[in-house]
Design a protein around this motif. Structure first.
Motif, mmCIF file in Angstrom:
data_model
loop_
_atom_site.group_PDB
_atom_site.id
_atom_site.type_symbol
_atom_site.label_atom_id
_atom_site.label_comp_id
_atom_site.label_asym_id
_atom_site.label_seq_id
_atom_site.Cartn_x
_atom_site.Cartn_y
_atom_site.Cartn_z
ATOM 1 N N GLU A 1 -37.945 57.744 -109.883
ATOM 2 C CA GLU A 1 -37.984 58.747 -110.946
ATOM 3 C C GLU A 1 -37.473 60.112 -110.494
ATOM 4 O OE1 GLU A 1 -41.958 58.884 -112.444
ATOM 5 O OE2 GLU A 1 -42.154 56.716 -112.462
ATOM 6 N N VAL A 2 -37.043 60.229 -109.261
ATOM 7 C CA VAL A 2 -36.597 61.515 -108.722
ATOM 8 C C VAL A 2 -35.189 61.847 -109.221
ATOM 9 C CG1 VAL A 2 -36.044 62.785 -106.613
ATOM 10 C CG2 VAL A 2 -38.037 61.267 -106.683
ATOM 11 N N THR A 3 -35.025 63.069 -109.677
ATOM 12 C CA THR A 3 -33.712 63.564 -110.102
ATOM 13 C C THR A 3 -33.000 64.183 -108.904
ATOM 14 O OG1 THR A 3 -34.521 64.018 -112.335
ATOM 15 C CG2 THR A 3 -32.488 65.127 -111.651
ATOM 16 N N ILE A 4 -31.736 63.833 -108.717
ATOM 17 C CA ILE A 4 -30.958 64.306 -107.574
ATOM 18 C C ILE A 4 -29.764 65.112 -108.066
ATOM 19 C CG2 ILE A 4 -29.639 63.645 -105.527
ATOM 20 C CD1 ILE A 4 -31.211 61.006 -105.530
ATOM 21 N N ASP A 5 -29.608 66.322 -107.548
ATOM 22 C CA ASP A 5 -28.448 67.167 -107.865
ATOM 23 C C ASP A 5 -27.880 67.729 -106.572
ATOM 24 O OD1 ASP A 5 -28.381 67.593 -110.977
ATOM 25 O OD2 ASP A 5 -30.489 67.772 -110.414
ATOM 26 N N VAL A 6 -26.567 67.699 -106.450
ATOM 27 C CA VAL A 6 -25.864 68.298 -105.318
ATOM 28 C C VAL A 6 -25.113 69.525 -105.825
ATOM 29 C CG1 VAL A 6 -24.133 67.948 -103.523
ATOM 30 C CG2 VAL A 6 -25.642 66.059 -104.183
ATOM 31 N N PHE A 7 -25.168 70.620 -105.064
ATOM 32 C CA PHE A 7 -24.555 71.857 -105.541
ATOM 33 C C PHE A 7 -23.811 72.565 -104.412
ATOM 34 C CE2 PHE A 7 -28.626 72.983 -103.790
ATOM 35 C CZ PHE A 7 -28.438 74.215 -103.186
ATOM 36 N N ASP A 8 -22.852 73.371 -104.814
ATOM 37 C CA ASP A 8 -22.145 74.269 -103.906
ATOM 38 C C ASP A 8 -21.944 75.585 -104.633
ATOM 39 O OD1 ASP A 8 -20.074 73.833 -105.711
ATOM 40 O OD2 ASP A 8 -18.915 72.571 -104.346
ATOM 41 N N GLU A 9 -21.112 76.445 -104.084
ATOM 42 C CA GLU A 9 -20.925 77.771 -104.669
ATOM 43 C C GLU A 9 -20.405 77.703 -106.098
ATOM 44 O OE1 GLU A 9 -18.920 82.059 -103.364
ATOM 45 O OE2 GLU A 9 -18.249 80.187 -102.434
ATOM 46 N N LYS A 10 -19.604 76.694 -106.404
ATOM 47 C CA LYS A 10 -19.012 76.581 -107.741
ATOM 48 C C LYS A 10 -19.970 75.970 -108.753
ATOM 49 C CE LYS A 10 -14.233 76.190 -106.108
ATOM 50 N NZ LYS A 10 -13.006 75.333 -106.083
ATOM 51 N N THR A 11 -20.919 75.161 -108.289
ATOM 52 C CA THR A 11 -21.778 74.428 -109.218
ATOM 53 C C THR A 11 -23.227 74.887 -109.212
ATOM 54 O OG1 THR A 11 -22.191 72.702 -107.545
ATOM 55 C CG2 THR A 11 -20.322 72.375 -109.044
ATOM 56 N N ILE A 12 -23.566 75.880 -108.418
ATOM 57 C CA ILE A 12 -24.951 76.316 -108.302
ATOM 58 C C ILE A 12 -25.532 76.723 -109.655
ATOM 59 C CG2 ILE A 12 -24.202 78.629 -107.578
ATOM 60 C CD1 ILE A 12 -26.828 78.907 -106.060
ATOM 61 N N LEU B 1 -33.897 67.765 -105.060
ATOM 62 C CA LEU B 1 -34.646 66.621 -105.563
ATOM 63 C C LEU B 1 -35.805 67.168 -106.392
ATOM 64 C CD1 LEU B 1 -34.921 64.519 -102.264
ATOM 65 C CD2 LEU B 1 -33.107 64.456 -103.974
ATOM 66 N N THR B 2 -35.982 66.672 -107.605
ATOM 67 C CA THR B 2 -37.054 67.165 -108.459
ATOM 68 C C THR B 2 -37.784 66.006 -109.127
ATOM 69 O OG1 THR B 2 -35.521 67.452 -110.320
ATOM 70 C CG2 THR B 2 -35.961 69.380 -108.951
ATOM 71 N N HIS B 3 -39.067 66.227 -109.358
ATOM 72 C CA HIS B 3 -39.859 65.266 -110.116
ATOM 73 C C HIS B 3 -40.986 66.007 -110.811
ATOM 74 C CE1 HIS B 3 -43.177 62.355 -110.782
ATOM 75 N NE2 HIS B 3 -42.178 61.617 -111.211
ATOM 76 N N TYR B 4 -41.188 65.686 -112.086
ATOM 77 C CA TYR B 4 -42.299 66.275 -112.827
ATOM 78 C C TYR B 4 -43.272 65.184 -113.240
ATOM 79 C CZ TYR B 4 -45.130 68.695 -116.233
ATOM 80 O OH TYR B 4 -46.207 69.224 -116.910
ATOM 81 N N ASN B 5 -44.523 65.321 -112.809
ATOM 82 C CA ASN B 5 -45.594 64.395 -113.164
ATOM 83 C C ASN B 5 -46.357 64.994 -114.327
ATOM 84 O OD1 ASN B 5 -48.054 62.975 -113.356
ATOM 85 N ND2 ASN B 5 -47.969 62.411 -111.189
ATOM 86 N N GLN B 6 -46.074 64.490 -115.525
ATOM 87 C CA GLN B 6 -46.673 65.077 -116.719
ATOM 88 C C GLN B 6 -48.176 64.852 -116.776
ATOM 89 O OE1 GLN B 6 -44.612 64.027 -120.296
ATOM 90 N NE2 GLN B 6 -45.598 65.633 -121.479
#
Length: 217
Positions: A17-28, A76-81
């Motif tokens: 259930e973990v959300t994964i995002d990769v970022f750099d200077e252009k996508t932050i 990496l993010t996860h929210y436990n409602q």
């Protein structure tokens, strides 16, 4: 970067259930907005928590761009409602906290353990920033934190009930910041930023117009 290992270590009960995002200077900016907008869909998250968290979250992302010498990070993010708990991990494989602070002559001889302790203090910086982002995050942790740790090199710094400790840990090339927050507690978001900026106004300007604000809260 071994994402599978990170997920198993920090999100063992909710790996799929973990959300994964990769970022750099252009996508932050896009990643920042994407994560916060997902959280906004959960009506049970206190608006004051979103105000304060969104500020700290961007600062933690920006630290990767400014201080790591790699300019590429992973979120990496996860929210436990059910538990009203937000878990966020930001990782990079850059130079690490000690080497970053050592760019500042004041901290040239700092140890890894001391660097991890000092990096959450106000105005502690390598000279490339204000040294406020992690300090504000530590103030947020004091309000609603369940777990706050920073791992870099061979050590991990943990804050428990306001007490800062560092311990040896498995080597990590770069820095990991891990934060767990309770999201159902109303707070004063201005206290998190020591009244230095209006985080509520900043949040509303970025994410809400007046009509949306009236409808949601």
């Amino acid at each position: 970067m071994n994402l599978s290992s990170l997920i198993k270590q920090y999100f063992p009960q909710v790996e799929e259930e973990v959300t994964i995002d990769v970022f750099d200077e252009k996508t932050i900016d896009a990643v920042y907005r994407h994560v916060v907008q997902i959280l906004m869909q959960h009506m049970d998250i206190e608006k004051t928590v979103l105000d304060a968290f969104s500020y700290c979250f961007y600062e933690m992302l920006d630290n990767v761009i400014i201080h790591t010498d790699k300019q590429l990070g992973t979120v990496l993010t996860h929210y436990n409602q059910n538990a009203h708990m937000l878990s966020v991990l930001i990782a990079d494989d850059g130079i690490g906290v000690r080497a970053s602070l050592a760019k500042n002559e004041k901290y040239r001889a700092i140890s890894e353990e001391e660097a991890l302790k000092r990096c959450i203090e106000d105005n502690v910086t390598d000279g490339e920033g204000m040294g406020f982002g992690l300090y504000a995050t530590s103030l947020l942790d004091q309000k609603i934190g369940l777990r706050f740790e920073i791992r870099s090199g061979n050590h991990t710094m943990q804050v428990t009930n306001g007490v800062v400790t560092t311990n040896e840990s498995d080597f990590w090339q770069g820095t990991i910041v891990y934060l767990q927050l309770k999201t159902d507690i109303e707070i004063d978001p201005q206290e998190v930023v020591a009244y230095r900026t209006d985080v509520t106004d900043e949040f509303d300007t970025i994410f809400l117009n007046d009509n949306e604000l009236e409808q949601l809260w």
